[in-house]
Design a protein around this motif. Sequence first.
Motif, PDB file in Angstrom:
ATOM      1  N   TYR A 106      23.281 -75.126  -6.755  1.00  0.00           N
ATOM      2  CA  TYR A 106      23.840 -74.159  -5.737  1.00  0.00           C
ATOM      3  C   TYR A 106      25.449 -73.875  -5.909  1.00  0.00           C
ATOM      4  N   PRO A 107      25.857 -73.026  -5.379  1.00  0.00           N
ATOM      5  CA  PRO A 107      27.575 -72.781  -5.596  1.00  0.00           C
ATOM      6  C   PRO A 107      28.160 -73.597  -4.637  1.00  0.00           C
ATOM      7  N   ASP A 108      27.424 -73.813  -3.493  1.00  0.00           N
ATOM      8  CA  ASP A 108      28.232 -74.903  -2.360  1.00  0.00           C
ATOM      9  C   ASP A 108      27.833 -76.158  -2.455  1.00  0.00           C
ATOM     10  N   TYR A 109      27.289 -76.674  -3.730  1.00  0.00           N
ATOM     11  CA  TYR A 109      26.878 -78.144  -3.673  1.00  0.00           C
ATOM     12  C   TYR A 109      28.076 -79.113  -3.583  1.00  0.00           C
ATOM     13  N   GLN A 110      28.147 -79.610  -2.789  1.00  0.00           N
ATOM     14  CA  GLN A 110      28.997 -80.984  -2.706  1.00  0.00           C
ATOM     15  C   GLN A 110      28.276 -82.102  -2.109  1.00  0.00           C
ATOM     16  N   ALA A 111      27.981 -83.112  -2.866  1.00  0.00           N
ATOM     17  CA  ALA A 111      27.260 -84.122  -2.207  1.00  0.00           C
ATOM     18  C   ALA A 111      27.876 -84.967  -1.043  1.00  0.00           C
ATOM     19  N   SER A 112      29.283 -85.312  -1.475  1.00  0.00           N
ATOM     20  CA  SER A 112      30.147 -85.967  -0.703  1.00  0.00           C
ATOM     21  C   SER A 112      30.401 -85.528   0.496  1.00  0.00           C
ATOM     22  N   ASN A 113      30.438 -84.255   0.602  1.00  0.00           N
ATOM     23  CA  ASN A 113      30.582 -83.409   1.873  1.00  0.00           C
ATOM     24  C   ASN A 113      29.554 -82.967   2.584  1.00  0.00           C
ATOM     25  N   LEU A 138      26.724 -81.081   7.785  1.00  0.00           N
ATOM     26  CA  LEU A 138      25.414 -81.145   8.600  1.00  0.00           C
ATOM     27  C   LEU A 138      25.648 -81.473  10.051  1.00  0.00           C
ATOM     28  N   LEU A 139      26.757 -82.446  10.167  1.00  0.00           N
ATOM     29  CA  LEU A 139      27.505 -82.620  11.658  1.00  0.00           C
ATOM     30  C   LEU A 139      28.127 -81.631  12.205  1.00  0.00           C
ATOM     31  N   GLN A 140      28.824 -80.946  11.362  1.00  0.00           N
ATOM     32  CA  GLN A 140      29.439 -79.721  11.861  1.00  0.00           C
ATOM     33  C   GLN A 140      28.671 -78.733  12.399  1.00  0.00           C
ATOM     34  N   ASP A 141      27.403 -78.547  11.677  1.00  0.00           N
ATOM     35  CA  ASP A 141      26.555 -77.638  12.168  1.00  0.00           C
ATOM     36  C   ASP A 141      25.795 -78.043  13.061  1.00  0.00           C
ATOM     37  N   LEU A 142      25.374 -79.188  13.406  1.00  0.00           N
ATOM     38  CA  LEU A 142      24.582 -79.743  14.718  1.00  0.00           C
ATOM     39  C   LEU A 142      25.616 -79.480  15.973  1.00  0.00           C
ATOM     40  N   GLU A 143      26.889 -79.836  15.742  1.00  0.00           N
ATOM     41  CA  GLU A 143      27.816 -79.947  16.795  1.00  0.00           C
ATOM     42  C   GLU A 143      28.186 -78.242  17.368  1.00  0.00           C
ATOM     43  N   TYR A 144      27.919 -77.486  16.398  1.00  0.00           N
ATOM     44  CA  TYR A 144      27.997 -75.861  16.793  1.00  0.00           C
ATOM     45  C   TYR A 144      26.848 -75.361  17.596  1.00  0.00           C
ATOM     46  N   LEU A 145      25.749 -75.796  16.828  1.00  0.00           N
ATOM     47  CA  LEU A 145      24.485 -75.473  17.632  1.00  0.00           C
ATOM     48  C   LEU A 145      24.275 -76.025  19.039  1.00  0.00           C
ATOM     49  N   GLN A 146      24.970 -77.346  19.091  1.00  0.00           N
ATOM     50  CA  GLN A 146      24.954 -77.694  20.533  1.00  0.00           C
ATOM     51  C   GLN A 146      25.638 -77.261  21.448  1.00  0.00           C
ATOM     52  N   GLN A 147      26.590 -76.359  21.188  1.00  0.00           N
ATOM     53  CA  GLN A 147      27.478 -75.688  22.033  1.00  0.00           C
ATOM     54  C   GLN A 147      26.798 -74.484  22.516  1.00  0.00           C
ATOM     55  N   MET A 148      25.445 -74.154  21.900  1.00  0.00           N
ATOM     56  CA  MET A 148      24.660 -72.929  22.454  1.00  0.00           C
ATOM     57  C   MET A 148      23.591 -73.487  23.470  1.00  0.00           C
ATOM     58  N   TYR A 149      23.609 -74.858  23.470  1.00  0.00           N
ATOM     59  CA  TYR A 149      22.676 -75.291  24.646  1.00  0.00           C
ATOM     60  C   TYR A 149      22.834 -74.443  26.128  1.00  0.00           C
ATOM     61  N   HIS A 176      32.835 -87.105  16.398  1.00  0.00           N
ATOM     62  CA  HIS A 176      33.673 -87.546  17.437  1.00  0.00           C
ATOM     63  C   HIS A 176      33.095 -87.002  18.814  1.00  0.00           C
ATOM     64  N   ARG A 177      32.887 -87.567  19.878  1.00  0.00           N
ATOM     65  CA  ARG A 177      32.426 -86.965  21.166  1.00  0.00           C
ATOM     66  C   ARG A 177      33.837 -86.110  21.507  1.00  0.00           C
ATOM     67  N   GLY A 178      33.269 -84.745  21.871  1.00  0.00           N
ATOM     68  CA  GLY A 178      34.031 -83.933  22.357  1.00  0.00           C
ATOM     69  C   GLY A 178      34.705 -83.163  21.246  1.00  0.00           C
ATOM     70  N   ASN A 179      34.584 -83.631  20.018  1.00  0.00           N
ATOM     71  CA  ASN A 179      35.205 -82.831  18.853  1.00  0.00           C
ATOM     72  C   ASN A 179      34.161 -81.498  18.353  1.00  0.00           C
ATOM     73  N   TYR A 180      34.501 -80.125  18.758  1.00  0.00           N
ATOM     74  CA  TYR A 180      33.677 -79.306  18.605  1.00  0.00           C
ATOM     75  C   TYR A 180      34.340 -78.379  17.388  1.00  0.00           C
ATOM     76  N   TYR A 181      33.645 -77.900  16.428  1.00  0.00           N
ATOM     77  CA  TYR A 181      34.080 -77.093  15.379  1.00  0.00           C
ATOM     78  C   TYR A 181      33.655 -75.650  15.610  1.00  0.00           C
ATOM     79  N   PHE A 182      34.434 -74.776  15.218  1.00  0.00           N
ATOM     80  CA  PHE A 182      34.125 -73.194  15.444  1.00  0.00           C
ATOM     81  C   PHE A 182      33.977 -72.637  13.900  1.00  0.00           C
TER      82      PHE A 182
END
Length: 134
Positions: A29-36, A41-52, A127-133
């Motif tokens: 895959y072009p975006d495959y980065q095992a270390s990142n 995934l955490l960034q995606d989870l926090e973004y989706l939690q903003q839509m609660y 980190h709690r309260g750290n949201y990514y856009f």
Amino acid sequence: MEFHSKLLQPLPENKVRGWNGPLPFYMTYPDYQASNREAMLLQDLEYLQQMYPNDVKRYQKRIADMLDKADYEGSMIYDEYPDRYSLLAMTKSICGVLEKEESEAPGEAMIQVLLFNEVYKRRHGGHRGNYYFI
């Protein structure tokens, strides 16, 4: 000098370091980065939690505040396999606090899911309260 010139030579595909055979599909895959990957995934989870919904976000913030008391070095939430009964006891205590504070307290299942999500985030560097856009 001969040693350094060998280092710069490309390896044949069948002799890639530690790998015999073709690459697995996910490594192509072009975006495959095992270390990142975990950070993404955490960034995606926090973004989706903003839509609660707003009330769920309010419960999530309150649960995060209560979990701060159990968030210290050596806490059971950072064990390799956290004790299920301790997490369920924490869920019940949070339910008790929310029932006293709220006129319509959420169900125990929702509290449990929000608590486990918050524990997951903290265990994996969120980190709690750290949201990514995005």
